[in-house]
Motif scaffolding. Structure first.
Motif, PDB file in Angstrom:
ATOM      1  N   MET A   1       7.190   2.970   5.122  1.00  0.00           N
ATOM      2  CA  MET A   1       6.677   1.821   4.382  1.00  0.00           C
ATOM      3  C   MET A   1       5.350   1.373   5.004  1.00  0.00           C
ATOM      4  O   MET A   1       5.224   1.279   6.215  1.00  0.00           O
ATOM      5  CB  MET A   1       7.705   0.698   4.444  1.00  0.00           C
ATOM      6  CG  MET A   1       7.267  -0.534   3.736  1.00  0.00           C
ATOM      7  SD  MET A   1       8.646  -1.707   3.709  1.00  0.00           S
ATOM      8  CE  MET A   1       7.793  -3.100   3.101  1.00  0.00           C
ATOM      9  N   THR A   3       2.365  -1.185   5.982  1.00  0.00           N
ATOM     10  CA  THR A   3       2.220  -2.591   6.309  1.00  0.00           C
ATOM     11  C   THR A   3       0.913  -3.069   5.715  1.00  0.00           C
ATOM     12  O   THR A   3      -0.132  -2.479   5.973  1.00  0.00           O
ATOM     13  CB  THR A   3       2.205  -2.788   7.834  1.00  0.00           C
ATOM     14  OG1 THR A   3       3.417  -2.266   8.362  1.00  0.00           O
ATOM     15  CG2 THR A   3       2.077  -4.249   8.178  1.00  0.00           C
ATOM     16  N   VAL A  87       3.891  -9.857  -2.435  1.00  0.00           N
ATOM     17  CA  VAL A  87       4.224  -8.510  -1.985  1.00  0.00           C
ATOM     18  C   VAL A  87       5.511  -8.467  -1.172  1.00  0.00           C
ATOM     19  O   VAL A  87       6.184  -7.437  -1.122  1.00  0.00           O
ATOM     20  CB  VAL A  87       3.067  -7.868  -1.179  1.00  0.00           C
ATOM     21  CG1 VAL A  87       1.836  -7.689  -2.058  1.00  0.00           C
ATOM     22  CG2 VAL A  87       2.744  -8.675   0.068  1.00  0.00           C
ATOM     23  N   ASP A  88       5.856  -9.579  -0.537  1.00  0.00           N
ATOM     24  CA  ASP A  88       7.091  -9.624   0.250  1.00  0.00           C
ATOM     25  C   ASP A  88       8.326  -9.683  -0.638  1.00  0.00           C
ATOM     26  O   ASP A  88       9.410  -9.300  -0.220  1.00  0.00           O
ATOM     27  CB  ASP A  88       7.079 -10.816   1.213  1.00  0.00           C
ATOM     28  CG  ASP A  88       5.990 -10.678   2.272  1.00  0.00           C
ATOM     29  OD1 ASP A  88       5.770  -9.539   2.738  1.00  0.00           O
ATOM     30  OD2 ASP A  88       5.372 -11.692   2.622  1.00  0.00           O
ATOM     31  N   ALA A  91       8.269  -5.540  -3.569  1.00  0.00           N
ATOM     32  CA  ALA A  91       7.815  -4.285  -2.955  1.00  0.00           C
ATOM     33  C   ALA A  91       7.699  -3.173  -3.986  1.00  0.00           C
ATOM     34  O   ALA A  91       6.832  -2.298  -3.879  1.00  0.00           O
ATOM     35  CB  ALA A  91       8.772  -3.877  -1.841  1.00  0.00           C
ATOM     36  N   ASP A  92       8.544  -3.213  -5.015  1.00  0.00           N
ATOM     37  CA  ASP A  92       8.504  -2.180  -6.055  1.00  0.00           C
ATOM     38  C   ASP A  92       7.166  -2.170  -6.789  1.00  0.00           C
ATOM     39  O   ASP A  92       6.553  -1.116  -6.976  1.00  0.00           O
ATOM     40  CB  ASP A  92       9.664  -2.354  -7.035  1.00  0.00           C
ATOM     41  CG  ASP A  92       9.718  -3.748  -7.661  1.00  0.00           C
ATOM     42  OD1 ASP A  92       9.251  -4.733  -7.023  1.00  0.00           O
ATOM     43  OD2 ASP A  92      10.233  -3.873  -8.782  1.00  0.00           O
ATOM     44  N   THR A  94       4.368  -3.554  -5.691  1.00  0.00           N
ATOM     45  CA  THR A  94       3.336  -3.276  -4.693  1.00  0.00           C
ATOM     46  C   THR A  94       3.175  -1.770  -4.518  1.00  0.00           C
ATOM     47  O   THR A  94       2.056  -1.255  -4.462  1.00  0.00           O
ATOM     48  CB  THR A  94       3.709  -3.942  -3.354  1.00  0.00           C
ATOM     49  OG1 THR A  94       3.902  -5.346  -3.576  1.00  0.00           O
ATOM     50  CG2 THR A  94       2.628  -3.747  -2.315  1.00  0.00           C
ATOM     51  N   GLU A  95       4.274  -1.064  -4.460  1.00  0.00           N
ATOM     52  CA  GLU A  95       4.241   0.394  -4.345  1.00  0.00           C
ATOM     53  C   GLU A  95       3.731   1.048  -5.621  1.00  0.00           C
ATOM     54  O   GLU A  95       2.919   1.970  -5.580  1.00  0.00           O
ATOM     55  CB  GLU A  95       5.651   0.909  -4.036  1.00  0.00           C
ATOM     56  CG  GLU A  95       5.735   1.633  -2.719  1.00  0.00           C
ATOM     57  CD  GLU A  95       7.144   2.080  -2.416  1.00  0.00           C
ATOM     58  OE1 GLU A  95       7.567   3.107  -2.983  1.00  0.00           O
ATOM     59  OE2 GLU A  95       7.802   1.396  -1.628  1.00  0.00           O
TER      60      GLU A  95
END
Length: 133
Positions: A1, A3, A87-88, A91-92, A94-95
């Motif tokens: 992942m 950062t 983003v916290d 995450a899906d 963001t990716e």
């Protein structure tokens, strides 16, 4: 992942806490963008942000009031002009959009990415939304 590290984090650590500033009115050419009769119902800006990102907080505090005065909806809603994505918590997404730095603005038209940028002022955000940049 991966950062995520905001591009301005190193600089912001040495700066004094952000203070509230007077937000200038939008220039007339930007106001004209809001009056265009072009169909922009399929346009949405995705703003990838985080509560711990100083540049994100600064953009929200300094640029969003001018857009809100032009009746822009800025929220987590999928129907808003600017969809705020933490983003916290997402995450899906963001990716999916390969977000590497914060803040990141992505213009999506008809479900497809058209352009992306880092922190912008209200004028440039409006230009990006209307795909004039």
């Amino acid at each position: 992942m991966n950062t995520l590290i905001p591009a301005t984090l190193v600089l912001s650590l040495s700066l004094a806490p952000a203070q509230s500033v007077e937000v200038p009115a939008l220039p007339e050419n930007v106001i004209q963008l809001f009056k265009m009769e072009e169909d922009v119902s399929s346009h949405q800006l995705l703003l990838f942000t985080a509560s711990w990102c100083p540049a994100c907080v600064q953009m929200k505090n300094n640029e969003f009031p001018a857009l809100k005065r032009q009746n822009w909806e800025i929220s987590e809603s999928e129907s808003s002009h600017i969809r705020v994505i933490d983003v916290d918590q997402h995450a899906d997404l963001t990716e999916k959009y390969h977000v590497q730095s914060l803040p990141t603005l992505i213009l999506v038209v008809d479900g497809k990415e058209v352009s992306r940028s880092g922190s912008l002022n209200a004028y440039s955000i409006a230009e990006m939304f209307y795909n004039r940049k």
